[in-house]
Design a protein around this motif. Structure first.
Motif, short mmCIF file in Angstrom:
data_model
loop_
_atom_site.label_atom_id
_atom_site.label_comp_id
_atom_site.label_asym_id
_atom_site.label_seq_id
_atom_site.Cartn_x
_atom_site.Cartn_y
_atom_site.Cartn_z
N SER A 14 -11.88 -0.21 -1.84
CA SER A 14 -11.86 -1.21 -2.70
C SER A 14 -13.16 -1.07 -3.90
CB SER A 14 -11.86 -2.41 -2.03
OG SER A 14 -13.21 -2.61 -1.38
N ASP A 55 -5.59 -4.20 -6.33
CA ASP A 55 -4.34 -5.08 -6.26
C ASP A 55 -3.14 -3.99 -5.65
OD1 ASP A 55 -5.71 -7.13 -6.64
OD2 ASP A 55 -5.29 -7.24 -8.70
N SER A 96 -7.42 -4.97 -14.19
CA SER A 96 -8.44 -5.80 -13.62
C SER A 96 -8.53 -7.20 -14.47
CB SER A 96 -9.81 -5.40 -13.25
OG SER A 96 -9.54 -3.86 -12.57
#
Length: 259
Positions: A14, A55, A96
């Motif tokens: 992440s 995501d 993002s």
């Protein structure tokens, strides 16, 4: 096997887990390969690298606007082999929903340093933006972090591409894999696309051993110094001085036509 299927086999990492691998002061090694060779590279790398996931997405979209002076001073300094040089760009990390003004500085030792500040969008209006504990105007940030002034630069080249970001298991290096490149010159109106080209950039803190260099050796791929801004500008600006980049452009053309 397609690229999406291959990167689905990598362990994910992440953005928060990548905080320690920013490498804002680094040494870069670049490679150019045809997209037909990318699956072999990914297959040889999946046990040694994580893939960045945001995501649920592992392929990110980047939209970048490069700024330069009217006489293309940043391009010319690079073309003329000036070791100390800079690039100023506004990069939108589309997935993002973040946009940063980024100033890249390369010193005469070959080390790259990057300073950046979050901005609302591509336009560099004279406004106050946050930067950690200090508020800057965009004008002051550019003056403080670069050799240029805000009023002397303007948009020149938009570059769009997809990117895969890999991080080695030791979290000491990052690897960016850029493909589906599209260059649009906002001054000349010229556009150039290279869907068959892949640019891979190894980013590490010094010439420490890397699994990527071993894989590239096995694939008979040598380092290839390439600036997306300079190549895109050379390809989309008629009558511009580009002698130094002609051999690189010929190599790229050979790569993308001999797959």
């Amino acid at each position: 096997m397609n690229i999406s299927s291959l990167i689905s086999k990598f362990e994910p990492i992440s953005l928060s887990e990548m905080e320690s691998v920013k490498l804002m002061n680094r040494i870069d090694t670049k490679y150019a390969i045809p997209v037909s060779l990318l699956p072999a590279f990914l297959e040889a790398s999946m046990d040694d690298y994580y893939v960045q996931q945001i995501d649920g997405k592992r392929i990110a979209t980047y939209d970048t606007m490069y700024y330069d002076t009217n006489n293309l001073d940043m391009y010319i300094r690079h073309h003329d082999r000036q070791l100390a040089r800079q690039k100023i760009r506004v990069r939108q990390y589309v997935d993002s929903d973040l946009t940063f003004l980024e100033i890249k500085r390369k010193n005469n030792k070959g080390r790259t340093k990057k300073k950046r500040i979050e901005v609302p969008g591509f336009g560099l209006e004279a406004q106050t933006v946050g930067h950690g504990k200090k508020d800057w105007t965009i004008e002051d940030f550019i003056a403080a972090k670069s050799r240029y002034r805000w009023e002397n630069i303007s948009p020149h080249l938009q570059t769009m591409f997809h990117r895969i970001t890999l991080v080695n298991k030791g979290k000491t290096e990052r690897l960016t894999i850029d493909f589906d490149l599209v260059w649009t010159n906002v001054v000349t109106g010229e556009e150039k696309t290279y869907p068959e080209l892949v640019i891979i950039e190894l980013k590490r803190d010094g010439n420490v051993p890397s699994h990527t260099t071993l894989v590239m050796h096995d694939l008979h791929v040598h380092p290839f110094k390439i600036s997306k801004y300079c190549i895109g500008t050379a390809l989309t600006t008629p009558h511009l001085k580009k002698n130094r980049f002609k051999a690189k452009i010929r190599k790229i053309e050979k790569l993308v036509t001999n797959q």
